[in-house]
Design a protein around this motif. Sequence first.
Motif, mmCIF file in Angstrom:
data_model
loop_
_atom_site.group_PDB
_atom_site.id
_atom_site.type_symbol
_atom_site.label_atom_id
_atom_site.label_comp_id
_atom_site.label_asym_id
_atom_site.label_seq_id
_atom_site.Cartn_x
_atom_site.Cartn_y
_atom_site.Cartn_z
ATOM 1 N N LYS A 1 30.022 25.047 3.849
ATOM 2 C CA LYS A 1 28.571 25.222 3.584
ATOM 3 C C LYS A 1 27.657 24.158 3.846
ATOM 4 C CE LYS A 1 25.591 26.364 -0.092
ATOM 5 N NZ LYS A 1 25.671 26.412 -1.365
ATOM 6 N N ARG A 2 28.173 22.959 3.423
ATOM 7 C CA ARG A 2 27.253 21.931 3.470
ATOM 8 C C ARG A 2 27.032 21.362 4.736
ATOM 9 N NH1 ARG A 2 30.019 18.347 -1.641
ATOM 10 N NH2 ARG A 2 29.025 19.838 -3.327
ATOM 11 N N LEU A 3 28.147 21.554 5.642
ATOM 12 C CA LEU A 3 28.039 21.018 7.031
ATOM 13 C C LEU A 3 27.142 21.822 7.733
ATOM 14 C CD1 LEU A 3 31.483 19.874 7.945
ATOM 15 C CD2 LEU A 3 29.649 18.518 8.039
ATOM 16 N N PHE A 4 27.226 23.100 7.651
ATOM 17 C CA PHE A 4 26.312 24.216 8.267
ATOM 18 C C PHE A 4 24.868 23.717 8.238
ATOM 19 C CE2 PHE A 4 29.511 27.657 9.046
ATOM 20 C CZ PHE A 4 29.178 27.852 10.620
ATOM 21 N N ASN A 5 24.635 23.372 6.736
ATOM 22 C CA ASN A 5 23.346 23.220 6.246
ATOM 23 C C ASN A 5 22.642 21.907 6.889
ATOM 24 O OD1 ASN A 5 22.878 25.586 5.054
ATOM 25 N ND2 ASN A 5 23.752 25.152 3.291
ATOM 26 N N ILE A 6 23.268 21.015 7.355
ATOM 27 C CA ILE A 6 22.843 19.879 8.065
ATOM 28 C C ILE A 6 23.163 19.885 9.534
ATOM 29 C CG2 ILE A 6 23.083 18.361 5.902
ATOM 30 C CD1 ILE A 6 25.570 17.175 7.211
ATOM 31 N N TRP A 7 23.823 20.815 10.159
ATOM 32 C CA TRP A 7 24.301 20.755 11.610
ATOM 33 C C TRP A 7 22.969 21.255 12.423
ATOM 34 C CZ3 TRP A 7 26.395 25.719 14.435
ATOM 35 C CH2 TRP A 7 26.795 25.302 15.698
ATOM 36 N N LEU B 1 17.994 28.245 9.677
ATOM 37 C CA LEU B 1 18.964 28.928 9.110
ATOM 38 C C LEU B 1 19.529 28.027 7.693
ATOM 39 C CD1 LEU B 1 21.175 30.058 12.010
ATOM 40 C CD2 LEU B 1 19.495 31.440 10.707
ATOM 41 N N LYS B 2 19.963 28.795 6.900
ATOM 42 C CA LYS B 2 20.576 28.050 5.730
ATOM 43 C C LYS B 2 21.768 28.852 5.125
ATOM 44 C CE LYS B 2 19.738 25.992 1.116
ATOM 45 N NZ LYS B 2 19.420 24.889 1.030
#
Length: 151
Positions: free
Chosen positions: A11-17, A25-26
């Motif tokens: 989840k953290r990686l998606f939110n900084i990708w 997107l979040k």
Amino acid sequence: MKRKLNAIWLKRLFNIWPPYLGAGLKVLEITEQWDYARVKLRKGRLNSNYFGTAYGGSLYSMTDPFYALLLVNQLGRDYIVWDKGATIKYIRPGTTDVYCEFKLSPEKVLEIKQLTDQQEKYEPEFEVDIFDANQQLVAKVTKILHVRRKR
């Protein structure tokens, strides 16, 4: 030995990708059991179309990897899971932030596992509804996955 990311780190990686950041997107939640995820598209200038509504590509992007990620993490290392295809049906313009949820029940996982084990591959379908902040349906996405056992 390869290590898997746990749900919190993914989840953290998606939110900084960058592709997710750029699309607005979040990832709001991915459960540790890999049976649920929730995603938000923050409507803004960078992801609005000519008409000022949510860009269709961003609506699709918010649904792209999640059923494959949930399923592969539940099935384990003996299975290969790929996104095979998708269709999107636009219902109404997205004029606010929009949300979608992914739910993967134990019964569905068991069904997929049994059908995959009985045949060379299995291609389950999943539907994802995208709702606006007022709970109005904005779009419906049908995802098709490709699932097979590793040889």
